[in-house]
Enzyme design. Structure first.
Site, PDB file in Angstrom:
ATOM      1  N   SER A  98      -0.103 -45.907  73.841  1.00  0.00           N
ATOM      2  CA  SER A  98       0.864 -45.979  72.751  1.00  0.00           C
ATOM      3  C   SER A  98       0.877 -47.388  72.191  1.00  0.00           C
ATOM      4  O   SER A  98       0.681 -48.356  72.933  1.00  0.00           O
ATOM      5  CB  SER A  98       2.237 -45.600  73.285  1.00  0.00           C
ATOM      6  OG  SER A  98       3.242 -46.192  72.507  1.00  0.00           O
TER       7      SER A  98
ATOM      8  N   HIS B 184       6.198 -17.207  82.226  1.00  0.00           N
ATOM      9  CA  HIS B 184       7.279 -17.797  81.393  1.00  0.00           C
ATOM     10  C   HIS B 184       7.428 -19.293  81.698  1.00  0.00           C
ATOM     11  O   HIS B 184       8.516 -19.842  81.565  1.00  0.00           O
ATOM     12  CB  HIS B 184       8.624 -17.109  81.628  1.00  0.00           C
ATOM     13  CG  HIS B 184       8.552 -15.616  81.568  1.00  0.00           C
ATOM     14  ND1 HIS B 184       8.738 -14.913  80.407  1.00  0.00           N
ATOM     15  CD2 HIS B 184       8.282 -14.709  82.538  1.00  0.00           C
ATOM     16  CE1 HIS B 184       8.605 -13.610  80.668  1.00  0.00           C
ATOM     17  NE2 HIS B 184       8.317 -13.463  81.943  1.00  0.00           N
TER      18      HIS B 184
ATOM     19  N   GLU C 128      -4.701 -32.791  73.253  1.00  0.00           N
ATOM     20  CA  GLU C 128      -3.870 -32.340  72.134  1.00  0.00           C
ATOM     21  C   GLU C 128      -4.734 -32.026  70.912  1.00  0.00           C
ATOM     22  O   GLU C 128      -4.506 -31.045  70.206  1.00  0.00           O
ATOM     23  CB  GLU C 128      -2.822 -33.407  71.794  1.00  0.00           C
ATOM     24  CG  GLU C 128      -1.748 -33.490  72.861  1.00  0.00           C
ATOM     25  CD  GLU C 128      -0.905 -34.752  72.772  1.00  0.00           C
ATOM     26  OE1 GLU C 128       0.167 -34.770  73.391  1.00  0.00           O
ATOM     27  OE2 GLU C 128      -1.313 -35.722  72.108  1.00  0.00           O
TER      28      GLU C 128
ATOM     29  N   LYS D 184       2.597 -45.944  78.539  1.00  0.00           N
ATOM     30  CA  LYS D 184       2.132 -44.604  78.198  1.00  0.00           C
ATOM     31  C   LYS D 184       0.658 -44.365  78.459  1.00  0.00           C
ATOM     32  O   LYS D 184      -0.181 -45.227  78.262  1.00  0.00           O
ATOM     33  CB  LYS D 184       2.414 -44.329  76.712  1.00  0.00           C
ATOM     34  CG  LYS D 184       3.884 -44.221  76.403  1.00  0.00           C
ATOM     35  CD  LYS D 184       4.387 -42.838  76.713  1.00  0.00           C
ATOM     36  CE  LYS D 184       4.118 -41.979  75.518  1.00  0.00           C
ATOM     37  NZ  LYS D 184       4.764 -40.705  75.587  1.00  0.00           N
TER      38      LYS D 184
END
Ligand code: ARG
Length: 493
Positions: free
Chosen positions: A272, A151, A285, A278
């Site tokens: 970014s 979880h 992804e 960043k």
């Protein structure tokens, strides 16, 4: 070229709509090989004279070396394009014989099977490379302790190697699935014709052998209509992508500032446009997203194929786009994942720190209480639960900082006669390292088992490598032999 009954030419826009030429460039190579085998067989069974055979083979060879000769605009597909070029070069009386005993229906599925066969071997090799990198990471991280999650909450103490070995095991099954699918793909449909075979005694086993197939798809309806093996293959790819998507998700989470367990190499991170600090895991992804692309490809194909009647229908053409995309995407994804895995930077200290402050140890302690003191697991579960509650209310202190009187209070509240001193001693002694080294059950992250797993997996991997190399060799040898036969035939007087 095929319009014998319909009058006039196809409407231009309609032809464009019908054409699979864009997708067919990927099977050009296989279509030429298939045609060579077919023509040689036709010669051997006395349908084509040596002169006719030579003419056609020379024309095919020319197309192989100069595919730009093919027209792409005014044909329905690669099969038509090749046939019409051969007719153009050899005349209809010779070139017009290439399609004797053959139809585009057995031709197209032959080409697909040949391409998928190569794709399977390539993808198997990519999986092997990725597993090799994972095993290396596992070997280097047998003592890299980290929490394991259920979880997405800390569950038990484990090791980083246990995760990499788990990915490897999934990938082994993915590999094995493809390995088995190959057997069903590697059968020749050539000679099944349009749907019902031919009055010519085609030597189907011969063409199958020439093209390196192990046997034929016997029934001519089955050979031309069914795409189940292709669906099975795409399902295999989808499962691979699902495995990769689990890995990507783990790596993304573990590389956040909050976790800091690992770092993805700068080479595989984006930045970014706005926020200068960043470092984003965009490649991961995208890998995660591509699992969606491939499962989409699978569902597109299933939906197209569903309820097509027996016998070729043009619907079947439409699956090629998705099939090629699924192969290419999976191949690329495995490659990218291998780069990522190889360049992962593991932050052992962060993982260890998280483990030593984790309450995940309370599971080991509950087991210990139960085994050592004959306590029921349910009561041991209660004891540890209450102790964790206490530790949390004491500013989230680790369990080892509990005071003896806290423990006594909990034990008494449950009517237990256990010595609080003894329990505190057990708690202090159960460091994360001990937690994993005392894990006995098969398949747990005990370092001795991990070492063994790495060794076993390396053995399995080398066995697969050899078998896949052999498969490739068999196909290669068959096709080389075909090339030899083609050139011998062209040389004959
Ligand atoms: N372009 C077709 C395909 O990709 C080839 C088979 C066409 N056969 C036919 N009977 N129209 O599936």
């Amino acid at each position: 070229m095929y319009r014998s009954r319909p009058k006039g030419n196809l409407n231009k826009e309609m032809l464009n709509f019908l054409s699979s030429m864009n997708d067919d460039l990927q099977i050009l190579h296989y279509d030429i090989l298939g045609s060579e085998a077919h023509v040689i067989m036709l010669h051997e069974i006395g349908i084509l004279t040596l002169h006719e055979t030579k003419k056609i083979l020379v024309a095919l060879e020319q197309i192989r070396h100069k595919p730009a000769l093919l027209t792409t605009g005014d044909v329905e597909d690669i099969h038509e394009s090749i046939e019409s070029l051969i007719i153009q070069q050899t005349g209809v009386d010779i070139g017009g014989k290439i399609q004797i005993g053959r139809s585009r229906n057995d031709q197209v599925i032959l080409d697909i099977r040949m391409k998928v066969r190569d794709d399977i071997n390539e993808i198997c090799e990519k999986i092997i490379t990725l597993i090799t990198s994972l095993l290396k990471k596992a070997d280097e991280n047998i003592d890299t302790i980290m929490p394991m999650y259920t979880h997405l909450r800390q569950a038990q103490i484990g090791t980083f190697s246990h995760f990499t070995l788990s990915y490897a095991d999934s990938l082994f099954r993915d590999l094995d699935r493809l390995y088995i699918t190959y057997v069903r793909i590697n059968q020749s449909p050539l000679g099944a014709g349009a749907i019902g075979g031919s009055r010519i005694k085609l030597d189907r086993q011969k063409t199958a052998r020439l093209l390196g197939f192990k046997g034929i798809v016997r029934n001519s309806i089955d050979a031309t209509s069914s795409r189940d093996t292709i669906i099975e293959y795409t399902m295999d790819l989808t499962i691979i992508m699902l495995t990769l998507s689990r890995m990507t998700e783990d790596f993304i989470i573990w590389s956040t500032d909050e976790f800091g367990y690992l770092d993805i190499s700068d080479e595989y991170s984006s930045s970014s446009s706005a926020m200068p600090h960043k470092k984003n895991p965009d490649p991961l992804e995208l890998l995660r997203a591509k699992a969606g692309t491939v499962s989409g490809n699978l569902f597109t194909m299933i939906t197209i194929i569903k309820a097509i009647p027996s016998g070729y229908s043009r619907d079947l053409q439409e699956i090629k786009t998705s099939l090629w995309q699924a192969s290419a995407t999976t191949t690329q994804a495995l490659k990218i994942m291998n780069y990522v895995v190889k360049s992962l930077i593991i932050n052992k200290e962060r993982m260890e720190q998280a483990s030593s402050n984790s309450y995940a140890i309370s599971f080991d302690l509950a087991e210990l209480l139960a085994i050592k003191n004959g306590m029921s697991f349910r009561t041991a579960h209660k004891v540890m639960g209450l102790l964790v509650q206490k530790a949390i209310s004491n500013n989230r202190q680790p369990l080892r900082r509990l005071r003896e009187e806290d423990i006594r209070e909990v034990l008494e509240s449950l009517g237990s006669k256990l010595s609080a001193e003894e329990v505190l001693k057990d708690i202090k002694e159960t460091a994360p390292q001990k937690s994993i080294s005392s894990r006995q059950s098969l398949g747990s992250p005990n370092p001795m088992q991990e070492q063994n797993m790495v060794k076993l997996s390396r053995g399995r991997l080398s066995a697969y490598s050899k078998r896949i190399a052999k498969r490739k060799r068999l196909v290669d040898e068959a096709l080389k032999n075909l090339t030899r036969m083609v050139s011998n035939c062209s040389k004959k007087a």
